[in-house]
Design an enzyme around this catalytic site. Structure first.
Site, PDB file in Angstrom:
ATOM      1  N   LYS A  54      37.923  50.938  36.115  1.00 47.35           N
ATOM      2  CA  LYS A  54      36.478  51.054  35.868  1.00 47.35           C
ATOM      3  C   LYS A  54      36.028  52.495  36.022  1.00 47.35           C
ATOM      4  CE  LYS A  54      35.631  46.277  37.161  1.00 47.35           C
ATOM      5  NZ  LYS A  54      35.441  45.309  38.235  1.00 47.35           N
ATOM      6  N   GLN A  98      32.911  44.951  43.979  1.00 50.26           N
ATOM      7  CA  GLN A  98      34.124  44.264  43.505  1.00 50.26           C
ATOM      8  C   GLN A  98      34.394  43.003  44.331  1.00 50.26           C
ATOM      9  OE1 GLN A  98      35.866  45.121  40.769  1.00 50.26           O
ATOM     10  NE2 GLN A  98      37.385  43.528  41.026  1.00 50.26           N
ATOM     11  N   ASP A 121      26.689  43.318  36.829  1.00 47.37           N
ATOM     12  CA  ASP A 121      27.541  42.123  36.767  1.00 47.37           C
ATOM     13  C   ASP A 121      26.752  40.905  36.278  1.00 47.37           C
ATOM     14  OD1 ASP A 121      30.283  42.332  37.481  1.00 47.37           O
ATOM     15  OD2 ASP A 121      29.749  42.687  39.578  1.00 47.37           O
TER      16      ASP A 121
HETATM   17  N1  GUN Z   1      36.366  40.467  40.377  1.00 51.68           N
HETATM   18  C1  GUN Z   1      36.958  39.894  39.297  1.00 51.68           C
HETATM   19  N2  GUN Z   1      36.142  39.963  38.222  1.00 51.68           N
HETATM   20  C2  GUN Z   1      35.004  40.563  38.631  1.00 51.68           C
HETATM   21  C3  GUN Z   1      33.796  40.918  37.981  1.00 51.68           C
HETATM   22  O1  GUN Z   1      33.575  40.676  36.786  1.00 51.68           O
HETATM   23  N3  GUN Z   1      32.874  41.556  38.754  1.00 51.68           N
HETATM   24  C4  GUN Z   1      33.076  41.832  40.063  1.00 51.68           C
HETATM   25  N4  GUN Z   1      32.097  42.442  40.739  1.00 51.68           N
HETATM   26  N5  GUN Z   1      34.197  41.510  40.708  1.00 51.68           N
HETATM   27  C5  GUN Z   1      35.155  40.886  39.981  1.00 51.68           C
END
Ligand code: GUN
Length: 291
Positions: A54, A98, A121
């Site tokens: 990311k 995350q 998100d």
């Molecule tokens: N962990 C796995 N997928 C995601 C996601 O789309 N967003 C976040 N914040 N954590 C994750």
């Protein structure tokens, strides 16, 4: 029949270039550089890889990336304090914490504390409500990426039986909401099934499009797929095989590939699109803040 491979990585590259150009124009016009903060608590190796991906993608898109790495012992209160700081920071337009968080942290309190205008998100209840009503502020990254993959691969969803296998807040539930909305990538007849569904194979065999997000390696076998169906594999499971670590999806790819009309690989399918839609949401957040 051998399935067409739906190349998420290639589509992600196209979309990321579009987002980079849009970001460049936005920054030139407003003097604002979109800023995305990613918070990682603890040292889960898979999460570490996702977060680095990311960060790299954010910088490549011309955005500001702020990484916050906290030790596994961080308390809910300490994490809330950090979220509060990021909420108050005008140079940060998007915040992503995350998941999964260490078990001792109250995940719901953390996600609810993120300013909904920065919730890239789309996990905050306000944003989930807006999605459910068909007037989204942000679309959740993985379902949004899958919808774009279907649209840009010319796979019609209108009037189709789409079965979503999995009912998580991150993928299954919002995926079903997006597919049942009116418009491109929507208008589908949606069924959500899960680990407690009776006669699961019968349900999944009714799908023209099957979206699998159940979190079990190679869970979906060929006998759960109608010949000619489109199969989207959201799984990312680390397994040990022949003494080596590798990632596999929730679909038994080698068997299902032989009967599906199209299928996403793992890796290189849905994953790169999730990060791409995160960038899209960060740009949206910055645009909203500027208007
Ligand atoms: N962990 C796995 N997928 C995601 C996601 O789309 N967003 C976040 N914040 N954590 C994750």
């Amino acid at each position: 029949m051998t399935a067409k491979i739906l190349d998420g990585k290639a589509l992600a590259a196209v979309l990321r270039e579009e987002i980079r150009q849009q970001t460049e124009r936005f920054t030139a016009g407003t003097g604002i550089q979109p800023g995305l903060a990613v918070v990682l608590v603890g040292d889960d190796p898979a999460s570490g890889v996702y977060v680095r991906n990311k960060e790299t993608a954010t910088i490549k898109a011309g955005m500001k990336s702020v990484m916050k790495r906290l030790p596994a012992e961080t308390t809910t209160e300490e994490l809330l304090a950090l979220v509060g700081e990021l909420n108050a920071d005008a140079s940060i337009h998007g915040i992503l914490v995350q998941l999964p968080l260490p078990r001792h942290i109250d995940e719901r309190r953390i996600l609810d504390a993120i300013d909904p205008r920065k919730d890239v998100d789309a996990f905050h209840p306000e944003n989930v409500g807006l999605i459910a009503q068909g007037r989204p502020r942000f679309l959740p990254c993985t379902p949004y990426g899958i919808q774009q993959l279907l649209i840009r691969s010319g796979i019609e969803t209108a009037g189709k039986n789409v079965v979503v296998l999995g009912r998580s807040n991150i993928v299954g539930k919002p995926m079903a909401l997006l597919l049942m909305q009116k418009g491109p990538g929507g208008d589908a007849t949606v069924t959500v099934c899960h680990s407690r569904t009776a006669n699961l194979n019968e349900v999944t065999r009714g799908a023209d499009i099957l979206i699998v997000a159940i979190g079990v390696p190679r869970f979906l076998k060929a006998d759960g797929v109608k010949p000619g169906a489109v199969v989207i594999d959201v799984g990312m499971n680390r397994i040990e095989e022949d003494g080596k670590a590798r990632f596999v999806g929730d679909v038994d790819f080698d068997a299902v590939e032989k009967i599906a009309s199209a299928i996403t690989p793992v890796p290189g399918g849905v994953g790169p699109l999730t990060v791409t839609m995160l960038l899209n949401n960060a740009l949206t957040a910055a645009r909203n803040a500027a208007s």
